[in-house]
Scaffold this motif. Structure first.
Motif, PDB file in Angstrom:
ATOM      1  N   ALA A   1       0.868  -1.184   0.000  1.00 55.95           N
ATOM      2  CA  ALA A   1       0.000   0.000   0.000  1.00 55.95           C
ATOM      3  C   ALA A   1       0.897   1.224   0.000  1.00 55.95           C
ATOM      4  CB  ALA A   1      -0.897   0.010   1.232  1.00 55.95           C
ATOM      5  N   ILE A   2       0.403   2.276  -0.593  1.00 53.93           N
ATOM      6  CA  ILE A   2       1.182   3.514  -0.622  1.00 53.93           C
ATOM      7  C   ILE A   2       0.225   4.675  -0.390  1.00 53.93           C
ATOM      8  CG2 ILE A   2       1.020   3.560  -3.183  1.00 53.93           C
ATOM      9  CD1 ILE A   2       3.858   4.874  -3.141  1.00 53.93           C
ATOM     10  N   TRP A   3       0.616   5.546   0.552  1.00 55.34           N
ATOM     11  CA  TRP A   3      -0.200   6.749   0.754  1.00 55.34           C
ATOM     12  C   TRP A   3       0.657   7.871   1.310  1.00 55.34           C
ATOM     13  CZ3 TRP A   3      -1.788   2.664   4.325  1.00 55.34           C
ATOM     14  CH2 TRP A   3      -1.507   2.899   5.665  1.00 55.34           C
ATOM     15  N   ALA A   4       0.070   9.083   1.283  1.00 52.74           N
ATOM     16  CA  ALA A   4       0.685  10.256   1.888  1.00 52.74           C
ATOM     17  C   ALA A   4      -0.294  10.830   2.889  1.00 52.74           C
ATOM     18  CB  ALA A   4       1.016  11.291   0.814  1.00 52.74           C
ATOM     19  N   GLN A   5       0.205  11.216   4.039  1.00 53.25           N
ATOM     20  CA  GLN A   5      -0.673  11.719   5.100  1.00 53.25           C
ATOM     21  C   GLN A   5       0.016  12.844   5.861  1.00 53.25           C
ATOM     22  OE1 GLN A   5      -0.556   7.999   7.767  1.00 53.25           O
ATOM     23  NE2 GLN A   5      -0.027   9.651   9.210  1.00 53.25           N
ATOM     24  N   THR A   6      -0.801  13.628   6.566  1.00 44.59           N
ATOM     25  CA  THR A   6      -0.221  14.597   7.490  1.00 44.59           C
ATOM     26  C   THR A   6       0.161  13.859   8.781  1.00 44.59           C
ATOM     27  OG1 THR A   6      -2.280  15.113   8.614  1.00 44.59           O
ATOM     28  CG2 THR A   6      -1.806  16.367   6.593  1.00 44.59           C
TER      29      THR A   6
ATOM     30  N   VAL B   1       3.598  14.232   5.269  1.00 46.59           N
ATOM     31  CA  VAL B   1       3.691  15.607   4.767  1.00 46.59           C
ATOM     32  C   VAL B   1       3.477  16.514   5.974  1.00 46.59           C
ATOM     33  CG1 VAL B   1       2.732  17.261   3.134  1.00 46.59           C
ATOM     34  CG2 VAL B   1       2.723  14.820   2.559  1.00 46.59           C
ATOM     35  N   ASP B   2       4.469  17.307   6.290  1.00 48.63           N
ATOM     36  CA  ASP B   2       4.450  18.052   7.553  1.00 48.63           C
ATOM     37  C   ASP B   2       3.589  19.313   7.449  1.00 48.63           C
ATOM     38  OD1 ASP B   2       5.017  18.608  10.149  1.00 48.63           O
ATOM     39  OD2 ASP B   2       6.975  19.520   9.748  1.00 48.63           O
ATOM     40  N   LEU B   3       2.274  19.079   7.334  1.00 48.82           N
ATOM     41  CA  LEU B   3       1.324  20.184   7.220  1.00 48.82           C
ATOM     42  C   LEU B   3       0.194  19.957   8.210  1.00 48.82           C
ATOM     43  CD1 LEU B   3       0.884  20.465   3.323  1.00 48.82           C
ATOM     44  CD2 LEU B   3       2.124  22.072   4.817  1.00 48.82           C
ATOM     45  N   ASP B   4      -0.400  21.041   8.666  1.00 50.18           N
ATOM     46  CA  ASP B   4      -1.574  20.961   9.535  1.00 50.18           C
ATOM     47  C   ASP B   4      -2.756  21.465   8.712  1.00 50.18           C
ATOM     48  OD1 ASP B   4      -3.386  20.934  11.537  1.00 50.18           O
ATOM     49  OD2 ASP B   4      -2.495  22.568  12.696  1.00 50.18           O
TER      50      ASP B   4
ATOM     51  N   THR C   1       7.670  22.603   1.676  1.00 50.72           N
ATOM     52  CA  THR C   1       6.998  21.669   2.589  1.00 50.72           C
ATOM     53  C   THR C   1       7.958  20.553   3.001  1.00 50.72           C
ATOM     54  OG1 THR C   1       4.910  22.090   1.451  1.00 50.72           O
ATOM     55  CG2 THR C   1       5.017  20.105   2.809  1.00 50.72           C
ATOM     56  N   ARG C   2       8.007  20.262   4.306  1.00 51.62           N
ATOM     57  CA  ARG C   2       8.835  19.137   4.766  1.00 51.62           C
ATOM     58  C   ARG C   2       8.071  17.828   4.574  1.00 51.62           C
ATOM     59  NH1 ARG C   2      11.647  18.724  10.189  1.00 51.62           N
ATOM     60  NH2 ARG C   2       9.521  18.432  10.936  1.00 51.62           N
ATOM     61  N   PHE C   3       8.790  16.786   4.156  1.00 52.05           N
ATOM     62  CA  PHE C   3       8.162  15.470   4.053  1.00 52.05           C
ATOM     63  C   PHE C   3       9.191  14.389   4.356  1.00 52.05           C
ATOM     64  CE2 PHE C   3       9.819  13.669   0.061  1.00 52.05           C
ATOM     65  CZ  PHE C   3      10.434  14.789  -0.495  1.00 52.05           C
ATOM     66  N   ARG C   4       8.665  13.200   4.671  1.00 53.17           N
ATOM     67  CA  ARG C   4       9.521  12.058   5.018  1.00 53.17           C
ATOM     68  C   ARG C   4       8.826  10.792   4.524  1.00 53.17           C
ATOM     69  NH1 ARG C   4       9.129  11.328  10.966  1.00 53.17           N
ATOM     70  NH2 ARG C   4       7.891   9.510  10.457  1.00 53.17           N
ATOM     71  N   ILE C   5       9.586   9.840   4.047  1.00 55.88           N
ATOM     72  CA  ILE C   5       8.977   8.592   3.559  1.00 55.88           C
ATOM     73  C   ILE C   5       9.464   7.436   4.427  1.00 55.88           C
ATOM     74  CG2 ILE C   5       8.758   7.005   1.607  1.00 55.88           C
ATOM     75  CD1 ILE C   5       9.296   9.476  -0.219  1.00 55.88           C
ATOM     76  N   ASP C   6       8.516   6.704   5.001  1.00 57.66           N
ATOM     77  CA  ASP C   6       8.841   5.540   5.833  1.00 57.66           C
ATOM     78  C   ASP C   6       8.279   4.275   5.194  1.00 57.66           C
ATOM     79  OD1 ASP C   6       9.871   7.307   7.681  1.00 57.66           O
ATOM     80  OD2 ASP C   6       8.097   7.277   8.952  1.00 57.66           O
ATOM     81  N   GLU C   7       8.956   3.174   5.455  1.00 54.63           N
ATOM     82  CA  GLU C   7       8.436   1.871   5.027  1.00 54.63           C
ATOM     83  C   GLU C   7       8.035   1.079   6.262  1.00 54.63           C
ATOM     84  OE1 GLU C   7      10.144  -1.552   2.199  1.00 54.63           O
ATOM     85  OE2 GLU C   7      11.097  -1.471   4.165  1.00 54.63           O
ATOM     86  N   TRP C   8       6.860   0.446   6.186  1.00 57.91           N
ATOM     87  CA  TRP C   8       6.374  -0.441   7.255  1.00 57.91           C
ATOM     88  C   TRP C   8       6.166  -1.825   6.644  1.00 57.91           C
ATOM     89  CZ3 TRP C   8       5.075   1.368  12.291  1.00 57.91           C
ATOM     90  CH2 TRP C   8       5.149   2.754  12.465  1.00 57.91           C
TER      91      TRP C   8
END
Ligand code: NAP
Length: 185
Positions: free
Chosen positions: A5-10, A140-143, A172-179
């Motif tokens: 699965a792949i997604w982007a979230q705050t 995605v480091d947004l509120d 915008t700051r962002f980070r990608i993690d794998e689980w």
């Protein structure tokens, strides 16, 4: 076979608002393309609708759309399929992979990517024969306010790769993690 699965979230878990993404982050769109191109992708009908028409169907991928109204999706059996359940989507993806040459080295596991939304990711995690074992999450480091949220990842999931925060071209700051997880059979 790997189902991811792949997604982007705050940081608060927001993934969508008003049928679309609450941000524009071209670095993440490029990452999404790099990961998913060459593989079947499975999505709910609203996620299908969220893509701009110029990139629909998502190019270079077999687009499998889950809907109770197949007439709402321009299925052609070549680039787009409309199916009635997640289980049916997996069957179509496996059928496609059986007839298509591998995108990468022959020895690499074949991949199916599940694009959401949340109920589709939950169905993928619960699939008995071929459960989700890998999740790539861009934070995605947004509120920002949203109406759709990422599913939680329970204790079966381990964070196996963590990137440092990166600042995108738009600031915008962002980070990608794998689980990953090993499902109990
Ligand atoms: N940030 C991210 O990474 C990300 C990723 C994905 C989506 N999103 C956002 O999330 C929102 C869309 O997600 P969503 O949760 O609202 O919708 P969704 O899961 O994409 O689509 C829901 C639709 O899929 C169909 N569906 C799903 N499961 C089904 C089943 N078992 N049987 C029959 N039909 C089924 C139904 O379509 P019918 O109504 O046609 O029957 C349902 O209305 C958008 O805002 C999108 O931009 C964000």
């Amino acid at each position: 076979m790997v189902v991811g699965a792949i997604w982007a979230q705050t940081p608060d878990g927001v993934i969508g608002v008003d049928g679309g993404l609450p941000w524009h982050l071209s670095e993440d769109l490029k990452f999404f393309a790099r990961i998913t191109i060459g593989h079947p992708v499975v999505m709910g009908r609203r996620t299908w609708d969220s893509f701009p028409e110029r990139v629909r169907p998502l190019p270079g991928r077999q687009n499998i759309v889950i809907t109770s109204r197949p007439e709402s999706v321009p299925a052609d059996g070549e680039r787009v399929w409309a199916v009635g359940s997640y289980a049916e989507a997996v069957d179509v993806a496996l059928g496609v992979l059986a007839t298509e040459p591998a995108a990468g080295p022959e020895t690499a596991p074949r991949e199916i990517w599940v694009l959401g939304g949340p109920s589709v990711w939950r169905d993928a995690a619960a699939h008995a024969a071929l459960p989700l074992t890998r999740v790539l999450v861009t934070t995605v480091d947004l509120d920002v306010p949203g109406d759709t949220h990422a599913p939680g990842l329970d204790a079966a999931w381990s964070r196996t790769e963590v990137q440092d925060w990166t600042v995108a071209g738009n600031g915008t700051r962002f980070r990608i993690d794998e689980w990953t997880r090993t499902p109990v059979r």
